[in-house]
Design a protein around this motif. Structure first.
Motif: not given
Length: 373
Positions: A86-91, A108-110, A358-359, A363-366
Protein backbone atom coordinates in the motif's frame (compact mmCIF):
# COMPACT_ATOMS: atom_id res chain seq x y z
CA UNK A 1 0.22 -3.07 12.71
CA UNK A 2 -3.43 -3.44 11.65
CA UNK A 3 -4.04 0.25 12.36
CA UNK A 4 -0.97 1.11 10.27
CA UNK A 5 -2.30 -1.11 7.48
CA UNK A 6 -5.64 0.68 7.53
CA UNK A 7 -3.93 4.09 7.38
CA UNK A 8 -1.66 2.93 4.52
CA UNK A 9 -4.62 1.59 2.53
CA UNK A 10 -6.56 4.85 3.00
CA UNK A 11 -3.45 6.83 1.97
CA UNK A 12 -3.27 4.75 -1.20
CA UNK A 13 -7.00 5.29 -1.80
CA UNK A 14 -6.62 9.05 -1.35
CA UNK A 15 -3.70 9.12 -3.81
CA UNK A 16 -5.74 7.03 -6.21
CA UNK A 17 -8.64 9.48 -6.08
CA UNK A 18 -6.35 12.47 -6.61
CA UNK A 19 -4.74 10.94 -9.69
CA UNK A 20 -7.63 8.96 -11.14
CA UNK A 21 -11.02 10.46 -10.26
CA UNK A 22 -11.07 13.15 -12.96
CA UNK A 23 -10.10 10.79 -15.78
CA UNK A 24 -13.67 9.68 -16.34
CA UNK A 25 -14.88 13.25 -16.88
CA UNK A 26 -11.76 14.68 -18.55
CA UNK A 27 -13.51 14.93 -21.92
CA UNK A 28 -16.46 16.80 -20.39
CA UNK A 29 -14.09 19.53 -19.23
CA UNK A 30 -11.77 19.32 -22.23
CA UNK A 31 -14.56 19.68 -24.79
CA UNK A 32 -16.16 22.60 -22.96
CA UNK A 33 -19.33 20.65 -22.16
CA UNK A 34 -19.08 21.69 -18.49
CA UNK A 35 -16.76 23.44 -16.05
CA UNK A 36 -14.23 21.88 -13.65
CA UNK A 37 -16.44 22.04 -10.55
CA UNK A 38 -19.40 20.30 -12.18
CA UNK A 39 -17.13 17.70 -13.78
CA UNK A 40 -15.36 16.73 -10.54
CA UNK A 41 -18.68 16.61 -8.65
CA UNK A 42 -20.17 14.25 -11.25
CA UNK A 43 -16.99 12.14 -11.14
CA UNK A 44 -17.11 11.90 -7.34
CA UNK A 45 -20.74 10.80 -7.21
CA UNK A 46 -20.46 8.16 -9.93
CA UNK A 47 -17.10 6.86 -8.72
CA UNK A 48 -18.58 6.39 -5.24
CA UNK A 49 -21.46 4.43 -6.75
CA UNK A 50 -19.00 2.18 -8.59
CA UNK A 51 -16.97 1.67 -5.41
CA UNK A 52 -20.03 0.49 -3.51
CA UNK A 53 -21.11 -1.76 -6.39
CA UNK A 54 -17.72 -3.47 -6.12
CA UNK A 55 -18.99 -5.20 -2.98
CA UNK A 56 -21.20 -7.36 -5.21
CA UNK A 57 -19.44 -7.45 -8.59
CA UNK A 58 -15.66 -7.47 -8.15
CA UNK A 59 -14.73 -10.44 -5.98
CA UNK A 60 -12.14 -11.74 -8.49
CA UNK A 61 -10.18 -8.49 -8.45
CA UNK A 62 -10.13 -8.47 -4.64
CA UNK A 63 -8.55 -11.91 -4.72
CA UNK A 64 -6.00 -11.03 -7.43
CA UNK A 65 -4.76 -7.88 -5.74
CA UNK A 66 -4.54 -9.43 -2.30
CA UNK A 67 -1.37 -11.10 -3.59
CA UNK A 68 -2.72 -14.66 -3.66
CA UNK A 69 -0.79 -16.77 -6.12
CA UNK A 70 2.11 -14.32 -6.31
CA UNK A 71 3.42 -15.11 -2.83
CA UNK A 72 2.75 -17.96 -0.37
CA UNK A 73 -0.31 -17.67 1.87
CA UNK A 74 1.97 -17.73 4.91
CA UNK A 75 3.36 -14.33 3.89
CA UNK A 76 -0.14 -12.89 3.56
CA UNK A 77 -1.30 -13.81 7.05
CA UNK A 78 0.65 -10.88 8.56
CA UNK A 79 0.02 -7.21 7.75
CA UNK A 80 3.66 -6.37 6.91
CA UNK A 81 3.38 -7.39 3.27
CA UNK A 82 0.11 -5.51 2.71
CA UNK A 83 1.47 -2.36 4.41
CA UNK A 84 4.54 -2.28 2.18
CA UNK A 85 2.42 -2.79 -0.96
CA UNK A 86 0.00 0.00 0.00
CA UNK A 87 2.73 2.51 0.92
CA UNK A 88 4.89 1.70 -2.11
CA UNK A 89 2.01 2.19 -4.55
CA UNK A 90 0.72 5.28 -2.72
CA UNK A 91 4.09 7.05 -2.82
CA UNK A 92 4.50 6.41 -6.56
CA UNK A 93 0.97 7.68 -7.33
CA UNK A 94 1.33 10.73 -5.08
CA UNK A 95 4.61 11.78 -6.74
CA UNK A 96 2.98 11.54 -10.18
CA UNK A 97 -0.06 13.51 -8.97
CA UNK A 98 2.10 16.37 -7.70
CA UNK A 99 3.71 16.79 -11.14
CA UNK A 100 0.41 16.37 -12.99
CA UNK A 101 1.11 13.01 -14.66
CA UNK A 102 -1.88 10.64 -15.07
CA UNK A 103 -0.36 7.29 -14.11
CA UNK A 104 -2.02 3.99 -13.27
CA UNK A 105 -2.70 3.03 -9.65
CA UNK A 106 -3.03 -0.50 -10.99
CA UNK A 107 0.48 -0.26 -12.37
CA UNK A 108 1.68 1.10 -9.01
CA UNK A 109 0.08 -1.81 -7.17
CA UNK A 110 1.64 -4.32 -9.54
CA UNK A 111 5.06 -2.75 -9.00
CA UNK A 112 4.56 -2.72 -5.24
CA UNK A 113 3.48 -6.38 -5.22
CA UNK A 114 6.60 -7.20 -7.22
CA UNK A 115 8.97 -5.17 -5.02
CA UNK A 116 7.68 -6.51 -1.71
CA UNK A 117 7.45 -10.05 -3.04
CA UNK A 118 10.98 -10.13 -4.39
CA UNK A 119 12.45 -8.71 -1.16
CA UNK A 120 10.50 -11.29 0.85
CA UNK A 121 10.98 -14.35 -1.39
CA UNK A 122 13.71 -13.69 -3.92
CA UNK A 123 13.50 -16.11 -6.86
CA UNK A 124 10.51 -17.94 -5.33
CA UNK A 125 8.22 -15.08 -6.40
CA UNK A 126 5.64 -16.17 -9.01
CA UNK A 127 6.88 -14.20 -12.03
CA UNK A 128 4.69 -16.20 -14.46
CA UNK A 129 1.44 -15.11 -12.75
CA UNK A 130 2.69 -11.53 -12.63
CA UNK A 131 3.06 -11.49 -16.41
CA UNK A 132 -0.10 -13.35 -17.41
CA UNK A 133 -2.57 -11.93 -14.87
CA UNK A 134 -1.31 -8.35 -14.55
CA UNK A 135 1.17 -7.13 -17.16
CA UNK A 136 -0.49 -8.42 -20.34
CA UNK A 137 -3.87 -6.66 -19.72
CA UNK A 138 -2.05 -3.45 -18.74
CA UNK A 139 0.00 -3.41 -21.95
CA UNK A 140 -2.75 -4.43 -24.35
CA UNK A 141 -5.65 -2.31 -23.03
CA UNK A 142 -4.43 1.17 -24.16
CA UNK A 143 -3.72 -0.13 -27.67
CA UNK A 144 -7.19 -1.65 -27.94
CA UNK A 145 -8.75 1.58 -26.62
CA UNK A 146 -6.88 3.75 -29.14
CA UNK A 147 -7.85 1.57 -32.10
CA UNK A 148 -11.50 1.24 -31.04
CA UNK A 149 -11.95 4.97 -30.40
CA UNK A 150 -10.42 5.76 -33.78
CA UNK A 151 -12.72 3.29 -35.58
CA UNK A 152 -15.83 4.27 -33.64
CA UNK A 153 -15.24 7.96 -34.35
CA UNK A 154 -15.17 7.17 -38.09
CA UNK A 155 -18.47 5.28 -37.73
CA UNK A 156 -20.14 8.05 -35.69
CA UNK A 157 -18.88 10.74 -38.07
CA UNK A 158 -20.26 8.89 -41.11
CA UNK A 159 -23.57 8.24 -39.32
CA UNK A 160 -23.87 11.92 -38.36
CA UNK A 161 -23.40 12.98 -42.00
CA UNK A 162 -25.98 10.52 -43.30
CA UNK A 163 -28.56 11.65 -40.73
CA UNK A 164 -28.03 15.28 -41.76
CA UNK A 165 -26.57 16.55 -38.49
CA UNK A 166 -24.07 19.33 -39.18
CA UNK A 167 -21.24 20.90 -37.18
CA UNK A 168 -21.12 24.68 -36.95
CA UNK A 169 -18.60 27.01 -35.33
CA UNK A 170 -19.91 30.11 -33.55
CA UNK A 171 -18.35 33.52 -34.37
CA UNK A 172 -19.05 36.59 -32.19
CA UNK A 173 -20.56 39.56 -34.07
CA UNK A 174 -21.69 42.70 -32.24
CA UNK A 175 -20.65 45.56 -30.00
CA UNK A 176 -17.90 45.03 -27.46
CA UNK A 177 -17.21 46.70 -24.12
CA UNK A 178 -13.47 47.42 -23.72
CA UNK A 179 -12.14 48.23 -20.19
CA UNK A 180 -10.40 51.65 -19.99
CA UNK A 181 -8.71 53.09 -16.90
CA UNK A 182 -9.60 56.68 -15.98
CA UNK A 183 -6.64 58.76 -14.75
CA UNK A 184 -6.57 61.69 -12.33
CA UNK A 185 -4.64 64.90 -13.09
CA UNK A 186 -1.63 63.66 -11.13
CA UNK A 187 -1.51 60.45 -13.15
CA UNK A 188 -2.95 58.10 -10.52
CA UNK A 189 -5.71 55.73 -11.59
CA UNK A 190 -9.14 56.60 -10.25
CA UNK A 191 -11.36 53.86 -11.68
CA UNK A 192 -11.85 51.44 -14.54
CA UNK A 193 -14.70 52.08 -16.96
CA UNK A 194 -15.95 50.18 -20.01
CA UNK A 195 -16.25 51.94 -23.36
CA UNK A 196 -18.70 50.60 -25.95
CA UNK A 197 -16.95 49.97 -29.28
CA UNK A 198 -18.63 49.94 -32.74
CA UNK A 199 -20.09 46.69 -34.08
CA UNK A 200 -17.35 44.36 -35.24
CA UNK A 201 -16.60 40.81 -36.33
CA UNK A 202 -14.00 39.08 -34.19
CA UNK A 203 -12.35 35.70 -34.70
CA UNK A 204 -10.20 34.40 -31.85
CA UNK A 205 -7.58 31.71 -31.67
CA UNK A 206 -8.43 28.25 -32.96
CA UNK A 207 -8.46 26.68 -29.49
CA UNK A 208 -11.21 29.12 -28.44
CA UNK A 209 -13.56 28.12 -31.26
CA UNK A 210 -16.59 26.12 -30.17
CA UNK A 211 -18.28 23.60 -32.44
CA UNK A 212 -21.99 22.92 -31.93
CA UNK A 213 -24.24 20.35 -33.62
CA UNK A 214 -27.34 21.42 -35.53
CA UNK A 215 -30.45 19.33 -36.17
CA UNK A 216 -33.00 17.42 -34.11
CA UNK A 217 -33.32 13.82 -32.95
CA UNK A 218 -36.82 12.70 -31.93
CA UNK A 219 -37.78 16.33 -31.59
CA UNK A 220 -34.85 17.19 -29.29
CA UNK A 221 -31.94 19.41 -30.31
CA UNK A 222 -28.94 17.34 -31.38
CA UNK A 223 -26.52 19.33 -29.20
CA UNK A 224 -28.65 18.64 -26.11
CA UNK A 225 -28.87 14.92 -26.97
CA UNK A 226 -25.11 14.72 -27.42
CA UNK A 227 -24.33 16.58 -24.19
CA UNK A 228 -26.69 14.31 -22.25
CA UNK A 229 -25.08 11.22 -23.78
CA UNK A 230 -21.65 12.67 -22.99
CA UNK A 231 -22.53 13.14 -19.32
CA UNK A 232 -23.92 9.62 -19.21
CA UNK A 233 -20.80 8.12 -20.79
CA UNK A 234 -18.58 10.07 -18.37
CA UNK A 235 -20.62 8.68 -15.50
CA UNK A 236 -20.18 5.17 -16.88
CA UNK A 237 -16.40 5.64 -17.02
CA UNK A 238 -16.24 6.96 -13.45
CA UNK A 239 -18.54 4.18 -12.23
CA UNK A 240 -16.33 1.63 -13.98
CA UNK A 241 -13.21 3.15 -12.42
CA UNK A 242 -14.68 2.88 -8.93
CA UNK A 243 -15.75 -0.68 -9.69
CA UNK A 244 -12.28 -1.62 -10.97
CA UNK A 245 -9.97 0.24 -8.56
CA UNK A 246 -11.69 -0.02 -5.17
CA UNK A 247 -11.40 -3.82 -4.80
CA UNK A 248 -7.71 -3.69 -5.70
CA UNK A 249 -7.05 -1.58 -2.62
CA UNK A 250 -9.63 -3.28 -0.41
CA UNK A 251 -7.95 -6.61 -1.16
CA UNK A 252 -4.98 -5.52 0.95
CA UNK A 253 -7.24 -5.16 3.99
CA UNK A 254 -9.15 -8.38 3.36
CA UNK A 255 -6.22 -10.81 3.41
CA UNK A 256 -4.79 -9.49 6.67
CA UNK A 257 -8.37 -9.61 8.03
CA UNK A 258 -8.13 -6.00 9.11
CA UNK A 259 -11.77 -5.34 8.18
CA UNK A 260 -14.70 -7.16 6.66
CA UNK A 261 -15.07 -6.70 2.91
CA UNK A 262 -18.04 -4.33 3.17
CA UNK A 263 -16.41 -2.03 5.73
CA UNK A 264 -13.09 -2.09 3.92
CA UNK A 265 -14.63 -1.08 0.60
CA UNK A 266 -16.68 1.64 2.33
CA UNK A 267 -13.59 3.20 3.91
CA UNK A 268 -11.64 3.01 0.65
CA UNK A 269 -14.55 4.57 -1.27
CA UNK A 270 -14.66 7.60 1.05
CA UNK A 271 -10.87 8.11 0.83
CA UNK A 272 -10.97 7.91 -2.99
CA UNK A 273 -13.74 10.53 -3.11
CA UNK A 274 -11.80 12.91 -0.85
CA UNK A 275 -8.63 12.55 -2.92
CA UNK A 276 -10.48 13.49 -6.09
CA UNK A 277 -12.25 16.48 -4.56
CA UNK A 278 -9.15 17.96 -2.91
CA UNK A 279 -6.20 17.19 -5.17
CA UNK A 280 -7.15 16.37 -8.77
CA UNK A 281 -6.66 19.65 -10.66
CA UNK A 282 -3.13 19.15 -12.08
CA UNK A 283 -3.91 15.75 -13.57
CA UNK A 284 -7.26 17.13 -14.75
CA UNK A 285 -5.55 19.79 -16.85
CA UNK A 286 -3.19 17.25 -18.43
CA UNK A 287 -5.97 14.85 -19.37
CA UNK A 288 -8.48 17.50 -20.49
CA UNK A 289 -6.39 20.11 -22.25
CA UNK A 290 -2.91 18.86 -23.09
CA UNK A 291 -3.28 15.49 -24.87
CA UNK A 292 -5.54 16.81 -27.65
CA UNK A 293 -8.24 19.36 -28.36
CA UNK A 294 -11.66 17.80 -28.80
CA UNK A 295 -15.25 18.75 -29.46
CA UNK A 296 -18.39 17.30 -27.85
CA UNK A 297 -18.75 14.35 -30.21
CA UNK A 298 -15.11 13.36 -29.97
CA UNK A 299 -15.20 13.51 -26.17
CA UNK A 300 -18.33 11.36 -26.10
CA UNK A 301 -16.72 8.75 -28.35
CA UNK A 302 -13.58 8.50 -26.19
CA UNK A 303 -15.62 8.14 -23.00
CA UNK A 304 -17.90 5.51 -24.50
CA UNK A 305 -14.95 3.28 -25.45
CA UNK A 306 -13.29 3.74 -22.06
CA UNK A 307 -16.45 2.89 -20.14
CA UNK A 308 -17.20 -0.24 -22.16
CA UNK A 309 -13.65 -1.61 -21.90
CA UNK A 310 -13.14 -0.94 -18.19
CA UNK A 311 -16.58 -2.25 -17.18
CA UNK A 312 -16.09 -5.45 -19.20
CA UNK A 313 -12.62 -5.97 -17.70
CA UNK A 314 -13.91 -5.44 -14.15
CA UNK A 315 -16.67 -8.03 -14.47
CA UNK A 316 -14.19 -10.58 -15.88
CA UNK A 317 -11.54 -9.88 -13.24
CA UNK A 318 -9.00 -8.37 -15.65
CA UNK A 319 -6.92 -5.66 -13.89
CA UNK A 320 -6.81 -3.08 -16.68
CA UNK A 321 -5.91 0.53 -15.94
CA UNK A 322 -8.60 3.17 -16.37
CA UNK A 323 -5.74 5.60 -16.94
CA UNK A 324 -4.25 3.57 -19.78
CA UNK A 325 -7.62 2.99 -21.40
CA UNK A 326 -8.74 6.62 -21.06
CA UNK A 327 -5.47 8.07 -22.37
CA UNK A 328 -5.52 5.53 -25.20
CA UNK A 329 -9.06 6.54 -26.16
CA UNK A 330 -8.31 10.27 -26.09
CA UNK A 331 -5.07 9.77 -28.02
CA UNK A 332 -6.95 7.71 -30.62
CA UNK A 333 -9.30 10.66 -31.17
CA UNK A 334 -6.35 13.05 -31.37
CA UNK A 335 -4.67 10.83 -33.94
CA UNK A 336 -7.64 10.77 -36.31
CA UNK A 337 -8.22 14.54 -35.98
CA UNK A 338 -4.51 15.35 -36.29
CA UNK A 339 -4.52 17.34 -33.02
CA UNK A 340 -2.67 14.96 -30.69
CA UNK A 341 0.17 16.50 -28.69
CA UNK A 342 2.85 13.84 -29.09
CA UNK A 343 5.25 15.53 -26.67
CA UNK A 344 2.72 15.34 -23.84
CA UNK A 345 1.84 11.75 -24.75
CA UNK A 346 5.55 10.85 -24.74
CA UNK A 347 5.90 12.28 -21.23
CA UNK A 348 2.88 10.29 -20.08
CA UNK A 349 4.33 7.08 -21.54
CA UNK A 350 7.62 7.76 -19.76
CA UNK A 351 5.78 8.20 -16.46
CA UNK A 352 4.06 4.86 -17.08
CA UNK A 353 7.41 3.16 -17.60
CA UNK A 354 8.75 4.62 -14.36
CA UNK A 355 5.68 3.79 -12.27
CA UNK A 356 6.43 0.09 -11.81
CA UNK A 357 10.11 0.41 -10.78
CA UNK A 358 9.44 3.41 -8.50
CA UNK A 359 6.59 1.60 -6.73
CA UNK A 360 8.67 -1.59 -6.53
CA UNK A 361 11.62 0.21 -4.92
CA UNK A 362 9.39 2.08 -2.44
CA UNK A 363 7.53 -1.10 -1.47
CA UNK A 364 10.69 -3.20 -1.22
CA UNK A 365 12.40 -0.67 1.05
CA UNK A 366 9.27 -0.36 3.20
CA UNK A 367 9.02 -4.13 3.62
CA UNK A 368 12.72 -4.34 4.51
CA UNK A 369 12.41 -1.54 7.09
CA UNK A 370 9.32 -3.04 8.71
CA UNK A 371 11.02 -6.41 9.16
CA UNK A 372 14.26 -4.72 10.31
CA UNK A 373 12.39 -3.00 13.09
Amino acid sequence: MLILLFIAACFLAYSNGANDNFKGVATLFGSGTTNYKSAITWATVTTLMGSLAAIFLAGVLVKNFSGKGLVPDSLLTGPEFAISVALGAALAVLIATKIGMPISTTHGLVGALFGSGVVALGSSFNFAKLGSTFLVPLLVSPLIAAVLSLLLYFVFNRLRSRLGFTKETCVCVGKEYVPVSALAANGSMLQTIAVLQPTSLKIGKQQHCQQVYQGHFLGIGMQRVLDSAHFLSAGVVSFARGLNDTPKIAGLLLVAQALKLEWGIGAIAVAIALGGLLNARKVALTMSKKITRMNHGQGFTANLITGLLVTTASIHGMPVSTTHVSVGSIFGIGTVTGRANYRVVSNILLSWLLTLPVAAVCAGITYWLINLI
